[in-house]
Write a protein that holds these residues in place. Sequence first.
Motif, PDB file in Angstrom:
ATOM      1  N   LEU A   1      16.788  -9.958  -7.261  1.00  0.00           N
ATOM      2  CA  LEU A   1      17.069 -10.804  -8.416  1.00  0.00           C
ATOM      3  C   LEU A   1      16.356 -10.202  -9.619  1.00  0.00           C
ATOM      4  CD1 LEU A   1      16.510 -14.328  -6.786  1.00  0.00           C
ATOM      5  CD2 LEU A   1      18.661 -13.070  -7.018  1.00  0.00           C
TER       6      LEU A   1
ATOM      7  N   HIS B   1      27.731 -17.499  -4.205  1.00  0.00           N
ATOM      8  CA  HIS B   1      26.632 -18.382  -3.810  1.00  0.00           C
ATOM      9  C   HIS B   1      25.923 -18.929  -5.047  1.00  0.00           C
ATOM     10  CE1 HIS B   1      23.254 -19.970  -1.521  1.00  0.00           C
ATOM     11  NE2 HIS B   1      22.448 -19.353  -2.360  1.00  0.00           N
ATOM     12  N   ALA B   2      25.702 -18.058  -6.038  1.00  0.00           N
ATOM     13  CA  ALA B   2      25.043 -18.495  -7.273  1.00  0.00           C
ATOM     14  C   ALA B   2      25.884 -19.544  -7.996  1.00  0.00           C
ATOM     15  CB  ALA B   2      24.784 -17.293  -8.181  1.00  0.00           C
ATOM     16  N   GLU B   3      27.201 -19.405  -7.961  1.00  0.00           N
ATOM     17  CA  GLU B   3      28.078 -20.397  -8.579  1.00  0.00           C
ATOM     18  C   GLU B   3      27.877 -21.782  -7.952  1.00  0.00           C
ATOM     19  OE1 GLU B   3      32.254 -18.882 -10.257  1.00  0.00           O
ATOM     20  OE2 GLU B   3      31.966 -18.381  -8.142  1.00  0.00           O
TER      21      GLU B   3
ATOM     22  N   LEU C   1      21.692  -9.492  -8.172  1.00  0.00           N
ATOM     23  CA  LEU C   1      22.154 -10.321  -9.289  1.00  0.00           C
ATOM     24  C   LEU C   1      21.215 -10.104 -10.457  1.00  0.00           C
ATOM     25  CD1 LEU C   1      23.217 -13.845  -7.935  1.00  0.00           C
ATOM     26  CD2 LEU C   1      24.678 -12.047  -8.879  1.00  0.00           C
TER      27      LEU C   1
ATOM     28  N   LEU D   1      19.148 -13.158 -14.784  1.00  0.00           N
ATOM     29  CA  LEU D   1      18.588 -14.438 -14.345  1.00  0.00           C
ATOM     30  C   LEU D   1      17.370 -14.862 -15.168  1.00  0.00           C
ATOM     31  CD1 LEU D   1      19.077 -13.817 -10.557  1.00  0.00           C
ATOM     32  CD2 LEU D   1      20.020 -15.760 -11.820  1.00  0.00           C
TER      33      LEU D   1
ATOM     34  N   LEU E   1      17.720 -22.510 -11.944  1.00  0.00           N
ATOM     35  CA  LEU E   1      18.725 -21.666 -11.277  1.00  0.00           C
ATOM     36  C   LEU E   1      18.041 -20.567 -10.480  1.00  0.00           C
ATOM     37  CD1 LEU E   1      21.661 -20.726 -10.783  1.00  0.00           C
ATOM     38  CD2 LEU E   1      21.493 -19.422 -12.922  1.00  0.00           C
TER      39      LEU E   1
ATOM     40  N   LEU F   1      17.938 -20.193  -6.327  1.00  0.00           N
ATOM     41  CA  LEU F   1      18.421 -18.982  -5.664  1.00  0.00           C
ATOM     42  C   LEU F   1      17.345 -18.414  -4.745  1.00  0.00           C
ATOM     43  CD1 LEU F   1      20.343 -17.177  -8.547  1.00  0.00           C
ATOM     44  CD2 LEU F   1      21.313 -18.014  -6.403  1.00  0.00           C
TER      45      LEU F   1
END
Length: 374
Positions: free
Chosen positions: A164, A304-306, A338, A341, A366, A370
């Motif tokens: 991340l 998954h993040a959505e 991802l 972030l 968020l 995650l």
Amino acid sequence: MDEIKAYMTENQELILEDIKYIVESASPTNDKQLVDECGQRIQTLFEKYFSYRAAEITEQKYGNHLRFEYGDGEEKLLILSHFDTVWDKDELTYKEGENRIYGPGILDMKGGLVQAIWALKACKDLTIQLDKKIVFLCTSDEEVGSPSSKKLINNEAKTSSYALVTEPPVAGTGALKTERKGSARYHINIVGKAAHSGNHHEDGISAIKEAAEQIIYLESLTDYEKGTTVNVGVVEGGGPLNVVADSASIGVDFRMETTEEQKRIEHIMEELTPQAEGATLEVQGGIMRPPMHRDETTEKMFEHAEKVAKELDMELEEASVGGGSDGNFTANMGVPTLDGLGAAGTGIHARNEHILKNQIPERAALLCKLICSL
């Protein structure tokens, strides 16, 4: 309200105080002393909130990197932040507007770094049990291509299940970055022959003229259909106006979408030859970051993040961008990555660089969710 978002909302002013504390410590990449002083402020936050400090990876040229561990488990999740900036000391100052908070490196990316600290702090304070080890790298040389931290990042990536990156999301949309261009940087030193510009002009070989011709050629390599851009961002050389210049140099930045295109550009630069007879070229530099490709693992990670974002009443988008980050390295190592972030705002590398105060709770939440759910 979601428990984690409620926690971030309740602590929003404290998060902002920590961001101010880090931003007010200037950390231009090439000033090791200042970067290390900023690193010590980050250490202060680790010690304050977790009662232990990050391990320091000592560097001679650049600032020392910080490696912080939290939790335990067979799997490892890697968080990447950097605390060096493009701004010299006192070039910009921290200031607060109604919703916009300005400061050197606040968006790129000290705001995101502090939000990551608070994401881990939320796990601790809310007693959220993690089934994985978190390794949080805070590096000191990202703005110049991560020359000393690249090996460290790649070594951590070898044993990481996910990465991340707390770079800012896309301005305006808040989109995460799932694809980035690769980059290369070169410096070309040109040597000509000096001569009196009036009496013996014909005997001279102008390094400036050679530089101009090389610039025209290199800029012509820009191909928008291929996604390749070339920017000559630095030009130096010459001396007295009555002397044919015998030296000049140019700095070139390349961005490419594919590994194949990167190799093509690399070959061109290796074979670069002078246009003028008698002039010589010395080419230094090379590939800085490989492209960050969007693949099936990236797609699944974003999906998954959505889902996580919907729990926070957020609509999440993804984007392909031209700028590079340390996420390029982890993605190239096959680690699902991802990016974007960090803190939301506008003005990366611009004098109006700022974050949006009202988006701190949801962006920090968020990231935290995650970390907890991947």
